[in-house]
Design an enzyme around this catalytic site. Structure first.
Site, PDB file in Angstrom:
ATOM      1  N   HIS A 254      -4.207   5.479  -7.401  1.00 18.54           N
ATOM      2  CA  HIS A 254      -4.942   4.776  -6.107  1.00 18.54           C
ATOM      3  C   HIS A 254      -3.874   3.385  -6.197  1.00 18.54           C
ATOM      4  O   HIS A 254      -3.374   3.277  -4.916  1.00 18.54           O
ATOM      5  CB  HIS A 254      -6.240   4.302  -6.211  1.00 18.54           C
ATOM      6  N   GLU A 255      -3.748   2.659  -7.226  1.00 18.40           N
ATOM      7  CA  GLU A 255      -2.873   1.403  -7.075  1.00 18.40           C
ATOM      8  C   GLU A 255      -1.691   1.586  -6.897  1.00 18.40           C
ATOM      9  O   GLU A 255      -0.723   0.823  -6.403  1.00 18.40           O
ATOM     10  CB  GLU A 255      -3.157   0.772  -8.448  1.00 18.40           C
ATOM     11  N   HIS A 258      -0.781   1.580  -3.168  1.00 17.05           N
ATOM     12  CA  HIS A 258      -0.432   0.350  -2.735  1.00 17.05           C
ATOM     13  C   HIS A 258       0.927  -0.112  -2.990  1.00 17.05           C
ATOM     14  O   HIS A 258       1.574  -0.881  -2.370  1.00 17.05           O
ATOM     15  CB  HIS A 258      -1.612  -0.857  -3.380  1.00 17.05           C
ATOM     16  N   GLU A 284      -4.620   0.642   2.514  1.00 16.17           N
ATOM     17  CA  GLU A 284      -5.626   1.443   2.127  1.00 16.17           C
ATOM     18  C   GLU A 284      -5.270   2.708   2.404  1.00 16.17           C
ATOM     19  O   GLU A 284      -5.582   3.784   1.429  1.00 16.17           O
ATOM     20  CB  GLU A 284      -6.929   0.856   2.394  1.00 16.17           C
TER      21      GLU A 284
END
Length: 488
Positions: A254-255, A258, A284
């Site tokens: 997820h990170e 980003h 996101e």
């Protein structure tokens, strides 16, 4: 061109100082000694005073009036600078510095109170954060909706009414799908030994495979995973639970979503107003595409099943299909960041309603825990028995990020649109994912969205990448197909 050149030279220093402030915040959450918190709060306030002075410098107004845009890039830089200048001039310097100081202190107090399950220790500083954000919202709104005014920090052009409409369009199908999944046979669970060092090593391997450049970043541990920075220094954090390796691995993916957005912005835009992600909703969309539509796909789970057995030995499930079901299990649970794709947006809806009520003055901090627990029981059918599973689970309110939460669901909606378009042009994507290689999709996102930074508005960014106006349909169709297959 002289006015534009002078303006951009001035702004380059402001952008550099902003990166220093962000890195100082990363240090606070990742490696700062706990005893340094009071001094760090003063340092953050001092940095914000300098930044606020630069962002409201009268020379900016003169340059903006005189500057002419020779091309689309300059036009976008001027538009973003005008928006920032108009916005920052509405906020008193004293308030901007106090918000930086109080939220710096509040983050540490939240972490300590969360660890000790002591809500009473956290409420006074949260009350101060909410008071300051209400004051800031009143300055920014100038008689309009204060929550909408705060949302502009995270989703320029967005509004609470639009977010509420989005949630209303999503909720019915999500609730039906969730109930069908909960009524079906439960998904398998992992079991085994998942040492911290092995999880971190595998997280590094996966991060590289998804395109994260460790020459311009690093992976550390934090209470609440996050990504920080842009350009040539973009850092990520994760967390480790030795009983649940998915927490570490999927937080990392997820990170990385980003971080890759920030690392892949064209370096020609470095330290300029458009040299960053355009909004948190678009940001996101990258992290949710990486984590869910790629990382939780059946094809990629087939590869990850074998790799985890290589690293950890017996993991308690015996087939790729059971592993895929375990990764995408739908179960009652408390934690948003650990939630499945069906229930995740329901978690966000709860936070959106509560924080909006806080900013509008319809809910006071003293009543927040009770309001959260009542709403959670109504929405999820389970009782919250401690603050770390309830209103204190997320870092966002302690650091003043009111107006941020709805961008998570907006990002899911954008991700549905993006991945529908990506798959239409990448017919062999699943074969690559089955080999542990997500680069066809991550390259598509880089080339069609990430490299442009904030050149276009959030909605135009998605439309440019997909050729269509964004809507909830692709996300809901993807979820229905995926979870109908998983739960028959």
């Amino acid at each position: 061109m002289a006015a534009y050149d002078d303006l951009m030279a001035f702004q380059r220093v402001t952008e550099a100082l902003s990166q220093v402030a962000g890195r100082t915040g990363w240090d606070q959450e990742a490696i700062m000694p706990r005893g340094a918190a009071p001094q760090r709060a003063e340092e953050m306030a001092a940095l914000e005073e300098v930044l606020h002075a630069r962002r409201t410098d009268p020379r900016l107004g003169d340059w903006l009036r005189e500057a002419h845009a020779p091309d689309a890039v300059a036009d976008a830089n001027l538009a973003e600078l005008q928006r920032s200048y108009d916005r920052n001039r509405k906020v008193p310097a004293r308030l901007a510095a106090e918000l930086a100081r109080v939220t710096s202190l509040a983050q540490g107090q939240w972490a300590g109170a969360r660890a000790s399950e002591d809500a009473a220790a956290f409420l006074p500083v949260l009350e101060e954060v909410v008071r300051l954000r209400r004051e800031e919202a009143a300055h920014l709104a100038e008689g309009g909706d204060p929550y909408d005014a705060l949302m502009q920090d995270y989703e320029p052009g967005g509004s609470a009414a639009e977010m509420a409409t989005m949630f209303d369009s999503m909720r019915p199908r999500l609730v039906v799908l969730r109930q069908a999944a909960l009524d079906a046979a439960p998904a398998p669970r992992l079991s085994g030994n998942f040492p911290k060092a092995d999880q971190i090593a595998l997280a590094h391997e996966i991060a590289r495979a998804f395109g994260y450049d460790f020459d311009r970043g690093r992976l550390d541990l934090a209470v609440h995973p996050f990504s920080s920075g842009s350009g040539m220094d973009v850092r990520i954090t994760t967390r480790v639970d030795e009983a649940d390796p998915f927490n570490c691995l999927y937080s990392t993916i997820h990170e990385v979503g980003h971080a890759c957005y920030e690392q892949n912005v064209d370096l020609a835009h470095l330290l300029t107003p458009i040299g960053k992600g355009v909004s948190m909703g678009v940001h996101e969309s990258q992290s949710r595409s990486y984590e869910n539509q790629l990382g939780r796909s059946e094809a990629y789970c087939g590869w990850l099943f074998g790799r985890m057995r290589d690293v950890f030995g017996d993991i308690g499930v015996a087939s790729e299909r059971d592993f895929y079901r375990a990764v995408n299990a739908v179960r009652p649970g408390f934690i948003r960041t650990e939630s499945d794709e069906l229930q995740y947006n329901l978690h966000v809806m709860l936070r959106f309603d509560l924080e909006r009520a806080l900013i509008l003055g319809d809910l006071e901090v003293a009543d927040l825990e009770g309001a959260w627990n009542d709403r959670f029981a109504a929405d999820f059918g389970v009782t919250v028995d401690r603050p770390s599973l309830g209103f204190m689970q997320d870092v966002h309110w302690s650091v003043g990020l009111m107006g941020y939460f709805p961008t998570y669901s907006l990002g899911n909606l954008f991700a549905g649109c993006l991945m529908q378009s990506a798959r239409a042009t990448l017919p062999d994507l699943d074969a690559s994912l089955a080999a542990g290689d997500p680069t066809p999709a991550t390259d598509w996102l880089r080339d069609n969205l990430q490299r442009y930074g904030a050149l276009r508005s959030p909605v135009d960014t998605i439309q440019h990448a997909t050729g269509k106006a964004p809507s909830a349909g692709p996300l809901l169709d993807y979820l229905e197909a995926k979870f109908t297959d998983l739960y028959r």
